[in-house]
Design a protein around this motif. Structure first.
Motif, PDB file in Angstrom:
ATOM      1  N   THR A  84      89.968  21.980 -10.757  1.00 24.92           N
ATOM      2  CA  THR A  84      90.295  23.376 -10.541  1.00 24.92           C
ATOM      3  C   THR A  84      89.553  23.938  -9.342  1.00 24.92           C
ATOM      4  N   ASP A  85      88.504  23.265  -8.924  1.00 19.65           N
ATOM      5  CA  ASP A  85      87.834  23.625  -7.677  1.00 19.65           C
ATOM      6  C   ASP A  85      87.109  22.400  -7.143  1.00 19.65           C
ATOM      7  N   LEU A  86      86.922  22.377  -5.850  1.00 18.02           N
ATOM      8  CA  LEU A  86      86.345  21.215  -5.181  1.00 18.02           C
ATOM      9  C   LEU A  86      84.920  20.949  -5.647  1.00 18.02           C
ATOM     10  N   GLY A  87      84.112  21.977  -5.810  1.00 24.22           N
ATOM     11  CA  GLY A  87      82.726  21.798  -6.230  1.00 24.22           C
ATOM     12  C   GLY A  87      82.608  21.082  -7.560  1.00 24.22           C
ATOM     13  N   ALA A  88      83.427  21.472  -8.544  1.00 29.87           N
ATOM     14  CA  ALA A  88      83.380  20.824  -9.858  1.00 29.87           C
ATOM     15  C   ALA A  88      83.772  19.361  -9.776  1.00 29.87           C
ATOM     16  N   SER A  89      84.649  19.023  -8.850  1.00 31.87           N
ATOM     17  CA  SER A  89      85.112  17.636  -8.742  1.00 31.87           C
ATOM     18  C   SER A  89      84.026  16.693  -8.254  1.00 31.87           C
ATOM     19  N   LEU A  90      83.018  17.224  -7.584  1.00 31.91           N
ATOM     20  CA  LEU A  90      81.997  16.373  -6.970  1.00 31.91           C
ATOM     21  C   LEU A  90      80.983  15.823  -7.961  1.00 31.91           C
ATOM     22  N   LYS A  91      81.057  16.211  -9.214  1.00 31.04           N
ATOM     23  CA  LYS A  91      80.110  15.684 -10.199  1.00 31.04           C
ATOM     24  C   LYS A  91      80.561  14.357 -10.792  1.00 31.04           C
ATOM     25  N   TYR A  92      81.758  13.880 -10.426  1.00 31.88           N
ATOM     26  CA  TYR A  92      82.279  12.631 -10.969  1.00 31.88           C
ATOM     27  C   TYR A  92      82.129  11.498  -9.958  1.00 31.88           C
ATOM     28  N   ALA A  93      81.829  10.303 -10.452  1.00 33.00           N
ATOM     29  CA  ALA A  93      81.754   9.114  -9.602  1.00 33.00           C
ATOM     30  C   ALA A  93      83.145   8.498  -9.469  1.00 33.00           C
ATOM     31  N   GLY A  94      83.283   7.597  -8.517  1.00 34.22           N
ATOM     32  CA  GLY A  94      84.531   6.867  -8.374  1.00 34.22           C
ATOM     33  C   GLY A  94      85.515   7.545  -7.442  1.00 34.22           C
ATOM     34  N   TYR A  95      86.789   7.157  -7.572  1.00 33.75           N
ATOM     35  CA  TYR A  95      87.841   7.711  -6.736  1.00 33.75           C
ATOM     36  C   TYR A  95      87.777   9.231  -6.744  1.00 33.75           C
ATOM     37  N   HIS A  96      87.897   9.829  -5.590  1.00 40.28           N
ATOM     38  CA  HIS A  96      87.856  11.286  -5.504  1.00 40.28           C
ATOM     39  C   HIS A  96      89.148  11.862  -4.941  1.00 40.28           C
ATOM     40  N   HIS A  97      89.590  11.425  -3.776  1.00 40.49           N
ATOM     41  CA  HIS A  97      90.804  11.951  -3.166  1.00 40.49           C
ATOM     42  C   HIS A  97      91.254  11.019  -2.049  1.00 40.49           C
ATOM     43  N   PHE A  98      92.473  11.253  -1.568  1.00 44.34           N
ATOM     44  CA  PHE A  98      92.890  10.652  -0.309  1.00 44.34           C
ATOM     45  C   PHE A  98      93.291  11.793   0.616  1.00 44.34           C
ATOM     46  N   CYS A  99      93.343  11.514   1.906  1.00 46.61           N
ATOM     47  CA  CYS A  99      93.537  12.557   2.907  1.00 46.61           C
ATOM     48  C   CYS A  99      94.795  12.304   3.715  1.00 46.61           C
ATOM     49  N   LEU A 100      95.528  13.375   3.983  1.00 51.63           N
ATOM     50  CA  LEU A 100      96.710  13.338   4.842  1.00 51.63           C
ATOM     51  C   LEU A 100      96.450  14.226   6.053  1.00 51.63           C
ATOM     52  N   THR A 101      96.640  13.693   7.248  1.00 47.86           N
ATOM     53  CA  THR A 101      96.479  14.466   8.466  1.00 47.86           C
ATOM     54  C   THR A 101      97.766  15.230   8.729  1.00 47.86           C
ATOM     55  N   VAL A 102      97.633  16.508   9.043  1.00 43.66           N
ATOM     56  CA  VAL A 102      98.786  17.366   9.327  1.00 43.66           C
ATOM     57  C   VAL A 102      98.544  18.120  10.627  1.00 43.66           C
ATOM     58  N   ASP A 103      99.621  18.615  11.241  1.00 46.53           N
ATOM     59  CA  ASP A 103      99.488  19.396  12.472  1.00 46.53           C
ATOM     60  C   ASP A 103      98.846  20.750  12.205  1.00 46.53           C
ATOM     61  N   SER A 104      99.194  21.373  11.066  1.00 45.29           N
ATOM     62  CA  SER A 104      98.653  22.680  10.712  1.00 45.29           C
ATOM     63  C   SER A 104      98.402  22.745   9.213  1.00 45.29           C
ATOM     64  N   VAL A 105      97.138  22.870   8.836  1.00 46.39           N
ATOM     65  CA  VAL A 105      96.800  23.004   7.420  1.00 46.39           C
ATOM     66  C   VAL A 105      97.413  24.280   6.857  1.00 46.39           C
ATOM     67  N   ASP A 106      97.316  25.381   7.592  1.00 45.36           N
ATOM     68  CA  ASP A 106      97.828  26.645   7.082  1.00 45.36           C
ATOM     69  C   ASP A 106      99.337  26.592   6.851  1.00 45.36           C
ATOM     70  N   ALA A 107     100.087  26.038   7.797  1.00 42.23           N
ATOM     71  CA  ALA A 107     101.543  25.931   7.638  1.00 42.23           C
ATOM     72  C   ALA A 107     101.889  25.007   6.475  1.00 42.23           C
ATOM     73  N   THR A 108     101.160  23.905   6.333  1.00 47.23           N
ATOM     74  CA  THR A 108     101.426  22.959   5.246  1.00 47.23           C
ATOM     75  C   THR A 108     101.112  23.587   3.895  1.00 47.23           C
ATOM     76  N   VAL A 109     100.005  24.299   3.801  1.00 46.29           N
ATOM     77  CA  VAL A 109      99.657  24.993   2.559  1.00 46.29           C
ATOM     78  C   VAL A 109     100.751  26.005   2.221  1.00 46.29           C
ATOM     79  N   GLY A 110     101.258  26.713   3.205  1.00 50.53           N
ATOM     80  CA  GLY A 110     102.331  27.672   2.969  1.00 50.53           C
ATOM     81  C   GLY A 110     103.586  27.004   2.425  1.00 50.53           C
ATOM     82  N   LYS A 111     103.951  25.855   2.995  1.00 51.40           N
ATOM     83  CA  LYS A 111     105.123  25.112   2.509  1.00 51.40           C
ATOM     84  C   LYS A 111     104.898  24.598   1.087  1.00 51.40           C
TER      85      LYS A 111
END
Length: 136
Positions: A69-96
């Motif tokens: 539910t928030d990034l800070g809470a997620s950091l207390k767990y070990a192991g796989y956390h996330h994968f990352c996708l590069t985009v031209d615009s974070v703001d435009a992608t979040v809007g979509k």
């Protein structure tokens, strides 16, 4: 060495495909069965070098992932956390993504030390995904 794919375990392949293909505009590269599971490689529409391997079905079904539910809470767990996708615009992608009904876990922010604008969201199963925009 270089990266090829990240695997995401889900209870249902079709629900995952609906999200990754229908919501994120990924494409299906391959599908196959392994024992009682159904698997697929999906890739972003513009990337032939990075794949997500979706492992769906099977018995017993996978346990739920940790709810992020928030990034800070997620950091207390070990192991796989996330994968990352590069985009031209974070703001435009979040809007979509918002327009497509996706909940954003972390609003866009700048991390100057790596010259990136970032945001985080989850797939329908709670797997955390980062968006990154390279800044000048």
């Amino acid at each position: 060495m270089r990266g090829h794919h990240v695997a995401v375990r889900t209870p249902d392949l079709q629900t995952a495909l609906d999200f990754y293909v229908g919501t994120l505009d990924f494409r299906v590269v391959a599908t196959w069965d392994y024992a009682d599971e159904q698997l697929a490689y999906v890739a972003p529409a513009t990337d032939d070098h990075f794949f997500i391997e979706i492992l769906g079905g099977g018995a017993p079904a996978p346990a739920d992932v940790r709810p992020y539910t928030d990034l800070g809470a997620s950091l207390k767990y070990a192991g796989y956390h996330h994968f990352c996708l590069t985009v031209d615009s974070v703001d435009a992608t979040v809007g979509k993504l918002r327009a497509r009904g996706v909940s954003i876990v972390t609003e866009p922010f700048v991390l100057e030390v790596i010259s990136r604008r970032l945001a985080f969201f989850c797939d329908p199963f709670g797997n955390l995904i980062e968006l990154a925009e390279v800044l000048d």
